[in-house]
Design an enzyme around this catalytic site. Sequence first.
Site, PDB file in Angstrom:
ATOM      1  N   HIS A 251       0.987  -1.078   0.043  1.00  0.00           N
ATOM      2  CA  HIS A 251       0.064  -0.045   0.084  1.00  0.00           C
ATOM      3  C   HIS A 251       1.110   1.310   0.073  1.00  0.00           C
ATOM      4  CE1 HIS A 251      -3.187  -2.861   1.261  1.00  0.00           C
ATOM      5  NE2 HIS A 251      -2.260  -3.493   2.132  1.00  0.00           N
ATOM      6  N   SER A 372      15.970  21.468 -15.687  1.00  0.00           N
ATOM      7  CA  SER A 372      14.700  22.337 -15.737  1.00  0.00           C
ATOM      8  C   SER A 372      15.340  23.620 -16.447  1.00  0.00           C
ATOM      9  CB  SER A 372      13.938  22.644 -14.649  1.00  0.00           C
ATOM     10  OG  SER A 372      13.122  23.707 -14.806  1.00  0.00           O
ATOM     11  N   LYS A 378      16.908  21.544 -10.558  1.00  0.00           N
ATOM     12  CA  LYS A 378      16.189  20.361 -10.672  1.00  0.00           C
ATOM     13  C   LYS A 378      17.128  19.592 -11.589  1.00  0.00           C
ATOM     14  CE  LYS A 378      12.245  19.691 -10.893  1.00  0.00           C
ATOM     15  NZ  LYS A 378      10.788  19.477 -11.495  1.00  0.00           N
ATOM     16  N   GLU A 385      10.438   8.391 -17.002  1.00  0.00           N
ATOM     17  CA  GLU A 385       9.307   9.015 -17.313  1.00  0.00           C
ATOM     18  C   GLU A 385       8.839   8.903 -18.567  1.00  0.00           C
ATOM     19  OE1 GLU A 385       8.536  12.832 -15.024  1.00  0.00           O
ATOM     20  OE2 GLU A 385       9.970  13.051 -15.999  1.00  0.00           O
TER      21      GLU A 385
END
Length: 559
Positions: A251, A372, A378, A385
Amino acid sequence: MSEQAKTKQTAGGKMWSGRFREPLDAVFEQWQRSFPFDVRLLPQEVAASKAHARMITAACILTEAELERVIEGLDQVGDISPEFAPIEPGMVNPKLLGAELGTTPRSIRRWLSKQPEFSDIHVKHTRIALAKDDPLLLRMKNHFAIQANLNLDGDGATEEFPATSEADVAASMAHAEDIHHFVELQLTKVIGPLALKLHTGRSRNEQIATDMRLFVRESIDTTAKGLRRWALALVELAEHAKDAAMPSYTHLQRAEPVLVAHWLLAYVAMIERDVSRLVDARRRMNLCPLGSGAVAGATLALDRTIAAQELGFDGPTQNSMDATSDRDFLLEFTQVLATVGVHISRFAEEMTLYSTAEFGFLDLPEAFSTGSSAMPQKKNPDFTELIRGKSARLGGAAATLTVLMKGLPLAYNKDLQEGQEPVFDAADTARGILGILPAFTRSLKFNLERMKTAAATGYLNAMAAATYLSNKGVPFRKAHEIVGNAVRLGLESGRELDAVSLAELQGLSSAFGEDFHAAVALEATLDCHDVIGGTARARVRAALAEARERLSSAAVTQL
Ligand code: ARG
């Protein structure tokens, strides 16, 4: 309608044009072509055509000398440079338009009269005068541009065909309906009318079924190799992690400590199942449709085993109706890739998650990340992804194939042409991902200290503590409750279970003894899972050695 007017509408030059009076609508003609995407089946089409040529030679359709010429010609066609990119539907290659036929209508008619497959046109048009700008002439230019080098003003078609030129290939490419048509056009260019004999006793329905089987078989092998490389990278990573521990999650809540190696081997198990699915699908699909004809079987007494053997199939397919319309092998292949995609995507998701500041379990390799443009601090997980995203295409291909097939009556239907692109896309997508994934996996750097701290805190040893009590004879249900009380005691005073004193614990149950703290130490919480498939250190070491052994074994390396 005058004879001339009728003629202007007549189709010609297709593999099927004999019975047609009217030409195809120009937009429809371009739109229905599969050549722009099935051109990649050139090697398969050439191989299958060679096998067919051998089969019809055994049936005395070709002489040995003709066979030799056909094989040489096909080899030459197979060598066509990939620089001739497929032409988009609706586009005409300018090279084709520039090609000058350089001949007169009369000589075209004479040439036509010598081509058995165009006899229909010949009969209808013997008295047609074609103006220079006649649309029929333009169509003929398109259809016969590959013959432009023939001396049509002379004695008709000559048997001597020079080497294929770039313009010839471009012309065939602009004109070809599909890869089968293209090979026939090019082969005609290379070896002359003998090429037209090759289609004896076969149909494009069995050709495309064969080409796709060859394509899928090769893609299965490439995918399996890629998966094996990825599995080996995971094994390597697991070996480096040694006895490092991390939390496992259920979970997405911390559950029990596990070895990092145990976690990585979970992916190896998925990959091994995927490879076995591929091997299984390959075995089932490795039969040769050649000789199935259009639907009912070849009309010549062909020895189908000749083609099957030549192409490395285990034998001929059993039923001609099935063989020409069966695409189960595409379904299975894309379904396996969809499953591979699910596994890759779950891995990608975990890497994305674990690289966040919140988890901090791993540092993303810079070689596979980007910054970024807005936020200088970043480092974005682009690779994980993107593969998470790309795996959607794998599932999409399986869905397309399923929906495509489900309402089709037997046997061949043109709908089947739509089954090619999703398969190509899925095969390319899988190849692309698996081309990078092993290197990415190898370059992962885990923050093992942080993983260990996460595994050693937060009462992940509560289950081991309950097991300790049940080993002392406390019923598990009761043990669970006692340990729950101990956890609450710890939570209220900001201590882990191993920092709660024995005296305090004995206040909850007299079953707690001197050996309790050792039983809930990290190593002990790992080692108490001492079953096959459990995370006990010795079990994982053995599992890792076995995985390496399996992945290096002959059965897998053969792929
Ligand atoms: N391009 C066609 C396909 O991919 C080849 C088979 C054509 N057969 C036919 N009967 N029109 O399905």
